[in-house]
Scaffold this active site. Structure first.
Site, PDB file in Angstrom:
ATOM      1  N   CYS A  37       0.829  -1.215   0.000  1.00  0.00           N
ATOM      2  CA  CYS A  37       0.000   0.000   0.000  1.00  0.00           C
ATOM      3  C   CYS A  37       0.855   1.254   0.000  1.00  0.00           C
ATOM      4  O   CYS A  37       1.859   1.336   0.715  1.00  0.00           O
ATOM      5  CB  CYS A  37      -0.905   0.009   1.232  1.00  0.00           C
ATOM      6  SG  CYS A  37      -2.206  -1.227   1.156  1.00  0.00           S
ATOM      7  N   ASP A  41      -3.713   0.575  10.996  1.00  0.00           N
ATOM      8  CA  ASP A  41      -4.567  -0.046   9.976  1.00  0.00           C
ATOM      9  C   ASP A  41      -6.052   0.223  10.215  1.00  0.00           C
ATOM     10  O   ASP A  41      -6.859   0.035   9.306  1.00  0.00           O
ATOM     11  CB  ASP A  41      -4.342  -1.569   9.947  1.00  0.00           C
ATOM     12  CG  ASP A  41      -3.028  -1.937   9.262  1.00  0.00           C
ATOM     13  OD1 ASP A  41      -2.304  -1.022   8.846  1.00  0.00           O
ATOM     14  OD2 ASP A  41      -2.736  -3.141   9.146  1.00  0.00           O
TER      15      ASP A  41
HETATM   16  C1  UD1 Z   1       3.283  -3.696   8.870  1.00  0.00           C
HETATM   17  C2  UD1 Z   1       1.978  -4.193   8.309  1.00  0.00           C
HETATM   18  C3  UD1 Z   1       1.025  -3.030   8.054  1.00  0.00           C
HETATM   19  C4  UD1 Z   1       0.864  -2.204   9.312  1.00  0.00           C
HETATM   20  C5  UD1 Z   1       2.214  -1.819   9.914  1.00  0.00           C
HETATM   21  C6  UD1 Z   1       2.087  -1.154  11.267  1.00  0.00           C
HETATM   22  C7  UD1 Z   1       2.569  -6.211   7.115  1.00  0.00           C
HETATM   23  C8  UD1 Z   1       2.797  -6.870   5.811  1.00  0.00           C
HETATM   24  N1  UD1 Z   1       2.256  -4.910   7.085  1.00  0.00           N
HETATM   25  O1  UD1 Z   1       3.863  -2.833   7.885  1.00  0.00           O
HETATM   26  O2  UD1 Z   1      -0.239  -3.559   7.652  1.00  0.00           O
HETATM   27  O3  UD1 Z   1       0.162  -1.028   8.979  1.00  0.00           O
HETATM   28  O4  UD1 Z   1       3.024  -2.990  10.079  1.00  0.00           O
HETATM   29  O5  UD1 Z   1       1.414  -1.969  12.154  1.00  0.00           O
HETATM   30  O6  UD1 Z   1       2.633  -6.832   8.154  1.00  0.00           O
HETATM   31  N2  UD1 Z   1      10.140   2.072   9.429  1.00  0.00           N
HETATM   32  C9  UD1 Z   1      11.385   2.622   9.198  1.00  0.00           C
HETATM   33  N3  UD1 Z   1      12.391   1.776   8.797  1.00  0.00           N
HETATM   34  C10 UD1 Z   1      12.200   0.449   8.636  1.00  0.00           C
HETATM   35  C11 UD1 Z   1      10.939  -0.100   8.888  1.00  0.00           C
HETATM   36  C12 UD1 Z   1       9.921   0.735   9.283  1.00  0.00           C
HETATM   37  O7  UD1 Z   1      11.591   3.814   9.329  1.00  0.00           O
HETATM   38  O8  UD1 Z   1      13.167  -0.250   8.284  1.00  0.00           O
HETATM   39  C13 UD1 Z   1       9.034   2.940   9.889  1.00  0.00           C
HETATM   40  C14 UD1 Z   1       7.853   2.974   8.913  1.00  0.00           C
HETATM   41  O9  UD1 Z   1       8.038   3.944   7.895  1.00  0.00           O
HETATM   42  C15 UD1 Z   1       6.716   3.298   9.842  1.00  0.00           C
HETATM   43  C16 UD1 Z   1       7.101   2.569  11.138  1.00  0.00           C
HETATM   44  O10 UD1 Z   1       8.505   2.371  11.068  1.00  0.00           O
HETATM   45  O11 UD1 Z   1       6.688   4.677  10.103  1.00  0.00           O
HETATM   46  C17 UD1 Z   1       6.417   1.261  11.361  1.00  0.00           C
HETATM   47  O12 UD1 Z   1       6.569   0.448  10.208  1.00  0.00           O
HETATM   48  P1  UD1 Z   1       6.488  -1.142  10.263  1.00  0.00           P
HETATM   49  O13 UD1 Z   1       5.977  -1.575  11.593  1.00  0.00           O
HETATM   50  O14 UD1 Z   1       7.770  -1.689   9.782  1.00  0.00           O
HETATM   51  O15 UD1 Z   1       5.363  -1.421   9.187  1.00  0.00           O
HETATM   52  P2  UD1 Z   1       5.394  -2.415   7.981  1.00  0.00           P
HETATM   53  O16 UD1 Z   1       6.189  -3.633   8.334  1.00  0.00           O
HETATM   54  O17 UD1 Z   1       5.707  -1.683   6.715  1.00  0.00           O
END
Ligand code: UD1
Length: 421
Positions: free
Chosen positions: A121, A309
């Protein structure tokens, strides 16, 4: 062609009755790659949701040489013994976020991985620097070339990793690789979401040694081999929350079966604040709506906070609540794309950066709207359920990625939604 399909929703129907909640999308999409770590035996996953992202992930495993068979309505066997390729460069990888778990799984299995940059998304920048930082700490060299992330390690050696942001994806991905590393890995500032715990429980059933999942420090002692096992996916917290919000929006009386009420506490708390009644059973929740829910303030946070979400579905109800609500999105900066669509339906919402100020109006009016992403789609369906007249929701391929038979479940509760070409 999914692109041409739409939902036509006749608003004004109260949702009444009971429905089962499916297996959790975000758990399933991590358990499937985790199953590929088995060195011997077959993994059997029960309660996999029948959603497009799961179908695509199964296809990816098959393309890599794995054998996946449907052995029950929601039960699949995954035999990864013939997975010989660490290169995941099918276009399917670009269709979803969770394909980033192929990085951790392949690194754990082969000490190398080549995977397309993930899709998913469009709700913000969504970097994966914390995943990469974790893999590097375990000893992998990482480069990105032509949209492919390439990782190689002579040995994977356990390490201490402090996550700069609480990331579900990074926590699970590091766990996947670390359970096959030499020695002990400690992830600090780890995510605590229910599906993080589910993946740890599954890996432990396969023979891994992971302690502390569900707290912010996870300790993983690497093992040489992992074996197949039978495991049941947890119920979907977000699907359950979506239906709870839909029930509240329509002044309904809905019982959701096959849920873990503890996972829903943050949603229950907000609905109760809005005047909605929520009754918890052992594995069910009943939601009894009120004619006019009260406005509330809401901030999205990592678990156990209110999930990002469900921010979008909640916005649809607050659009018709009594008073002014302030919604703060602290996880994804681009997660207000549904607001312009709600405005087409008459909503009075102003977005300032990460904050939406919502002044409740008496009623939304049906309109043609487009889902820009999965949960925006859920928000627009809920808006259609409570709007005057008919709402046409396009872009429903996003919704099918993550909700099993959403129109069938809603229609069984008394809604009137049709899928048309
Ligand atoms: C997962 C879920 C998504 C949900 C989100 C938060 C899956 C496939 N997707 O997404 O549905 O909305 O968790 O509960 O499980 N971030 C960084 N660096 C990174 C990783 C993340 O800066 O390496 C930031 C992201 O931009 C965001 C925050 O950390 O602001 C949380 O992201 P994250 O928990 O990793 O979400 P997703 O794994 O993308």
């Amino acid at each position: 062609m999914k692109e041409l399909e739409k939902f036509i929703i006749e608003g004004g129907k109260r949702l009444v009755g009971s429905i089962p909640i499916s297996g959790a999308k975000n758990a399933a999409l991590a358990l499937l790659p985790a199953a590929m770590l088995a060195d011997e035996g077959v993994c059997v996953l029960e309660n996999l949701p029948d959603i497009d992202d799961v179908k695509v992930f199964i296809e990816i495993i098959r393309q890599l040489g794995g054998k996946v068979d449907r052995i029950g309505d929601y039960t699949f066997s995954i035999d990864s013994r013939n997975v010989s390729s660490y290169k995941c460069k099918s276009d399917d990888v670009k269709k979803m976020r969770a394909s980033y778990y192929l990085l951790g799984a392949m690194l754990g299995k082969f000490k190398k991985a080549e995977v397309y940059y993930p899709g998913g998304c469009n709700i913000g920048v969504r970097p994966i620097d914390q995943h990469i930082k974790g893999f590097q700490a375990l000893g992998a060299k990482v480069v990105t070339e032509h949209g492919v992330i390439k990782m190689y390690a002579d040995r994977l050696i356990g390490s201490s990793i402090y996550l700069d942001v609480v990331s579900v994806g990074a926590t699970i991905n590091i766990m996947l690789a670390a359970c096959k590393a030499e020695g002990i890995t400690v992830i600090e500032n780890a995510a605590k979401e229910p599906h993080v715990v589910d993946v740890a429980n599954f890996l432990n059933s396969m023979g891994a040694n992971i302690k502390g999942a569900g707290t912010d420090v996870i300790r993983i002692k690497g093992v040489n081999r992992l074996k197949g096992c039978t495991y049941t996916v947890i119920p979907d917290q977000i699907e359950a929350g979506t239906f709870m919000i839909a029930a509240a929006a329509t002044c309904g009386d809905v019982t959701l079966k096959n849920v873990i009420p503890k996972h829903l506490t943050s949603i229950t708390a907000k609905l109760v604040e809005m005047g909605v009644k929520v009754e918890e059973g052992a594995d069910s929740v009943r939601v009894l709506g009120v004619a006019k829910p009260k406005a509330i303030n809401l901030k999205t946070l990592p678990y156990p906070g209110f999930p990002t979400d469900l921010q979008q579905p909640m916005t649809s109800v607050l659009a018709v609540a009594d008073g002014r609500s302030i919604v703060t999105e602290s996880i994804f900066e681009g997660r207000f794309k549904h607001v312009d669509e709600l405005k087409r339906m008459g909503a009075n919402i102003k977005v300032e950066g990460r904050m939406a100020v919502i002044d409740g109006i008496p009623k939304l009016s049906g309109a043609q709207v487009c889902a820009s992403d999965l949960r925006a789609g859920a928000a627009l369906i809920i808006a259609g359920l409570i709007a005057d007249g008919y709402t046409e929701v396009s872009g429903i391929r996003h919704i099918d990625r993550g909700y099993e038979n959403i129109e069938k479940k809603l229609n069984s509760l008394g809604a009137n939604i049709k899928r048309v070409k």
